[in-house]
Design a protein around this motif. Sequence first.
Motif, PDB file in Angstrom:
ATOM      1  N   PRO A 272       7.016  36.632  -6.656  1.00 45.46           N
ATOM      2  CA  PRO A 272       7.087  37.526  -7.828  1.00 45.46           C
ATOM      3  C   PRO A 272       7.473  38.966  -7.487  1.00 45.46           C
ATOM      4  O   PRO A 272       8.283  39.576  -8.175  1.00 45.46           O
ATOM      5  CB  PRO A 272       5.670  37.458  -8.419  1.00 45.46           C
ATOM      6  N   HIS A 273       6.920  39.507  -6.409  1.00 45.20           N
ATOM      7  CA  HIS A 273       7.187  40.902  -6.070  1.00 45.20           C
ATOM      8  C   HIS A 273       8.676  41.107  -5.790  1.00 45.20           C
ATOM      9  O   HIS A 273       9.310  42.022  -6.332  1.00 45.20           O
ATOM     10  CB  HIS A 273       6.351  41.275  -4.837  1.00 45.20           C
TER      11      HIS A 273
ATOM     12  N   VAL B 160      14.593  42.492  -7.394  1.00 48.31           N
ATOM     13  CA  VAL B 160      15.984  42.046  -7.599  1.00 48.31           C
ATOM     14  C   VAL B 160      16.367  42.236  -9.060  1.00 48.31           C
ATOM     15  O   VAL B 160      17.471  42.680  -9.375  1.00 48.31           O
ATOM     16  CB  VAL B 160      16.130  40.574  -7.166  1.00 48.31           C
ATOM     17  N   VAL B 161      15.456  41.906  -9.959  1.00 48.82           N
ATOM     18  CA  VAL B 161      15.734  42.105 -11.393  1.00 48.82           C
ATOM     19  C   VAL B 161      15.956  43.587 -11.667  1.00 48.82           C
ATOM     20  O   VAL B 161      16.867  43.973 -12.401  1.00 48.82           O
ATOM     21  CB  VAL B 161      14.576  41.562 -12.245  1.00 48.82           C
ATOM     22  N   ALA B 162      15.142  44.432 -11.036  1.00 49.40           N
ATOM     23  CA  ALA B 162      15.279  45.887 -11.246  1.00 49.40           C
ATOM     24  C   ALA B 162      16.666  46.360 -10.822  1.00 49.40           C
ATOM     25  O   ALA B 162      17.328  47.118 -11.536  1.00 49.40           O
ATOM     26  CB  ALA B 162      14.199  46.628 -10.468  1.00 49.40           C
ATOM     27  N   GLN B 163      17.091  45.910  -9.659  1.00 44.26           N
ATOM     28  CA  GLN B 163      18.406  46.341  -9.161  1.00 44.26           C
ATOM     29  C   GLN B 163      19.503  45.904 -10.110  1.00 44.26           C
ATOM     30  O   GLN B 163      20.437  46.658 -10.422  1.00 44.26           O
ATOM     31  CB  GLN B 163      18.654  45.745  -7.768  1.00 44.26           C
ATOM     32  N   ASN B 164      19.396  44.664 -10.594  1.00 49.24           N
ATOM     33  CA  ASN B 164      20.445  44.159 -11.472  1.00 49.24           C
ATOM     34  C   ASN B 164      20.412  44.814 -12.850  1.00 49.24           C
ATOM     35  O   ASN B 164      21.457  45.075 -13.452  1.00 49.24           O
ATOM     36  CB  ASN B 164      20.328  42.640 -11.605  1.00 49.24           C
TER      37      ASN B 164
ATOM     38  N   HIS C 220       9.041  37.364 -16.825  1.00 50.28           N
ATOM     39  CA  HIS C 220       8.627  35.969 -16.662  1.00 50.28           C
ATOM     40  C   HIS C 220       9.597  35.021 -17.352  1.00 50.28           C
ATOM     41  O   HIS C 220       9.779  33.881 -16.915  1.00 50.28           O
ATOM     42  CB  HIS C 220       7.217  35.756 -17.236  1.00 50.28           C
ATOM     43  N   VAL C 221      10.219  35.460 -18.431  1.00 45.50           N
ATOM     44  CA  VAL C 221      11.185  34.621 -19.146  1.00 45.50           C
ATOM     45  C   VAL C 221      12.390  34.357 -18.250  1.00 45.50           C
ATOM     46  O   VAL C 221      12.862  33.221 -18.147  1.00 45.50           O
ATOM     47  CB  VAL C 221      11.622  35.293 -20.475  1.00 45.50           C
ATOM     48  N   TYR C 222      12.856  35.392 -17.565  1.00 41.19           N
ATOM     49  CA  TYR C 222      14.000  35.200 -16.657  1.00 41.19           C
ATOM     50  C   TYR C 222      13.634  34.192 -15.559  1.00 41.19           C
ATOM     51  O   TYR C 222      14.409  33.294 -15.213  1.00 41.19           O
ATOM     52  CB  TYR C 222      14.418  36.520 -15.982  1.00 41.19           C
TER      53      TYR C 222
END
Lengths: 453, 459
Positions: A113-114, A119-123, A33-35
């Motif tokens: 959100p999903h 995308v965050v996971a991939q990065n 959530h911070v990102y």
Amino acid sequence: MDKTETNLEEALYSAEGWGRPQTRDFKALGDIHVYAEVLQVASVEPFVTEEKLLSPEEGLRNRFRKLLLIQGPTKTNVRAVLSLLQRFGWLSADDKSRFMITPDGKLVAQLPPHAFRRVVAQNLHRTYTIPGWFVSRLYDLNPVGQGEIILPAPPKQLGLGRREWVKGDWATELDAVVKAAGNHANQVLSGAFPVEIGIWLSKVREVWERLAAGSPPIKKGSGGVSVQSRGNTTYGVRERLFHAMREAAIELLFGIRRPSDRGEDFPLGPHPIPYRAFTVWCPRLSELEFIFYTDYHPRITGRLIVPCGAFRYASGTPDFEEISGVRDRTGRTLHLFQPGWDRIKSRFLGVLLAVYRDESRRVGAFYVSLLAVRDEVCRQLRLSNLLFDSLLERAYEEAIKETAVNGKQFSISLESDIRPEQQSAVGLNQRPVYIYRVPHSLIAIGTNRNARV
Amino acid sequence: MNSQLLRKPTITPQQQANRYDSLRLSDNPFPQRPTLVPASPDPRENGAIYCDDLHSDKASGFRQLLIPTAEARPVHSIAFLMDAASRRGRGIGKSAFLKHQQTQIMADLGEQASGGAAVLFAAYIVPTASPPCRKFWEFCRLLFETMSEQKILSLAIWRLRGLHGDIPEAALAKVGGIEQWEDTIGSDKWLIQEKVNTWELNQRVQERLVASGVPEEIAFELAHRGAKPSGIRSNWAPSHSDSFWRRSGPNMIFDWLVKMFRAAEFTRGILLVDELEKIVVHQNILERRSFVESLRYYLIDGNCQNARDKFFGMLLTIHPIIQELLLAHWQAAGLDRLAPLNEPEAKQCTLYLLALDKSMALPLVTVYLDHYRKLPGDRGKIKPFSEDAVVEALIRSGGVPGKTLNLLHRVIEYAADKALTKIGKDLVDKVASEEPVLPPDKEDLSTLPATPISLAEEQ
């Protein structure tokens, strides 16, 4: 390190299949959530700075982590998050330390959100390698149990008292505690702690002695001056044993060498995920829905970790969601288990009811801890916390509408009381179950007399 | 006039008794609360109803382990009573067994149990949560208070009064049986009526105690206040002081009181310690270790009168969870060689209470029924129950006597409501099914079910 050595290292990493991590610095690992919030601020402002994000009026909001209120991030956290988002390519910085959102960042900021989580996971995997590697390591540790692992801990009710800091030598009665903890893990879940007991004991003692040789925590002396005194400080024996067991388990299970073929996942590197990094990575991987973990399973003493996905060449069924860009050594892609309600409702309700009944018998009450039920249901069905919340919400709606499942009706009652044990320091650390964004803590399930779900 | 002010209850004992007429019983013979309540007036709860056949072999084992006889067979200083039927140790009948042994010993000071070879007493000790009982000195204080409440200290003083010719023969002849001693030889008023100088008598007792090694101050209190069961506890201030017990508690019990009992010509004292988990579970690891080491010192090989004389025999009731908690400390203190707790060596000093089987259940049910029979001709039988019904109750309750008795209580109530005359298996099944069926006690360490989900690709 010169270019030849760098090329050699790259070659070694490539041969082993796991990319060389771009960084091991985990200061930037915070709530997703911070990102999202930083990107939202950056997308409406011409630029953001550390000072702006830290300011009470314009800065990041207070938020809840589990049941604890986090009063905004620190300067170090903010700096690290900005650096990480820059590494992702979502922010760019000028020479005045002002950060502007990039076109990629704008696209990402608009994702629901999903999709944002994916995308965050991939990065994060591309940057750290740890997310995908961790899931692969779980399967390597317990292939028969599909990656279920327990990190043993001393029993919660074990009263060991406090000792003076200088009296840090190992007590022989702790041998039995350590062995029992290791054996308990394998008794409750076969293969969940694949470490020979003698090696386990030896490692725990080694870590204990390392902790004992260290300095006591800094505390304020008279006049507000910080002091570290070995002479008049005490330590909790159980707390130290817990720390020693946790660190020993991490060193043994998540080291460089794979247990299956003793090959090195990170050649020439330090331990992939030392103790402090591990404590940060577990909640992040849980948030990314890569794993489910709990320290409070009612039948397990220690931390239970289960993967919520597997490396596959193809999805095969609609129950899996491919996370492109997260590959293992053999080229397979990580697929997260994300079944839709219609495909899993019968199995979900069946397991939910069975686990509820077991827990109800165990505690002798009609209303039981929803968190305890959640922990076992997620373990059995390999569900992430988020997925469990959404499936339970659907189940609750179906029950209200008196929709029958397999021809039988059921009723679900949920309560949102904060129970006394949840108000303790330990209790506040348990992630609640969110139904309609409200944390809930108690559940009761009723069925028709001959209901089969 | 306010009728509520003057209204009286309309249920009479006669009406209550009539409720069970169809079953030919005067009351429900089974306890509603199947737990031992020693002070209860209800014979179903206070241990008065007891089936000797149920654990006759255990009673024999108890005597062999702890009671000296003419054959001079060696006796143990520490023995165990283990609930082997369930891991959590509830409802097997340990407390009832202990209370029964105590009652039998105290009825004749162990004359029958020892074949006349010994003079014994037995104290039934139950630790409490408040005041806490985690340290050995707190345990010693509990022993003192229990022996005081159960009149054991007074018994010693009464014997000291009577044994040495300080009381005229004519008065001694009127003292009566054990149950009368408190009001005769234990009563200064009675002694004065019999023309005994109680001050001189107490002085003589004090001198004998000092001569046997009891410190002067303690000897004075015991001699002058100990004849009344509440005397020492009420009037001797140090007995209420934590610092006294911390400093002198173990010596008080295992040295000075042993000297007193010896002077009163007691051969042995049996300490029946129930619910040991109330001590052990609440201790931290250091307290547990210290407690066990103190047990070894004061009971086995320390420098105290008890260790020299092997005066006290202590029976500790445990169940598997407590055994697991204590084992490491027991071994560390060296007690595994002297009073083994670990299996299989523990068999040499342990009595095991196992789950009931049919041959034990029928006598248990019969003894409760007989106490409330209306017709003498019905005694010794299990009717209104059929044998199948009793067996069904046993199965439903996992063979644990407490649960079996509770189930039978509910069955009798149901039958009384319906004015039934016979109780068969079906009725027991029906009553048992109205409440959630409890599974047998599960081991906490049983394996969790495997996941039904396969995440890996099919090959």
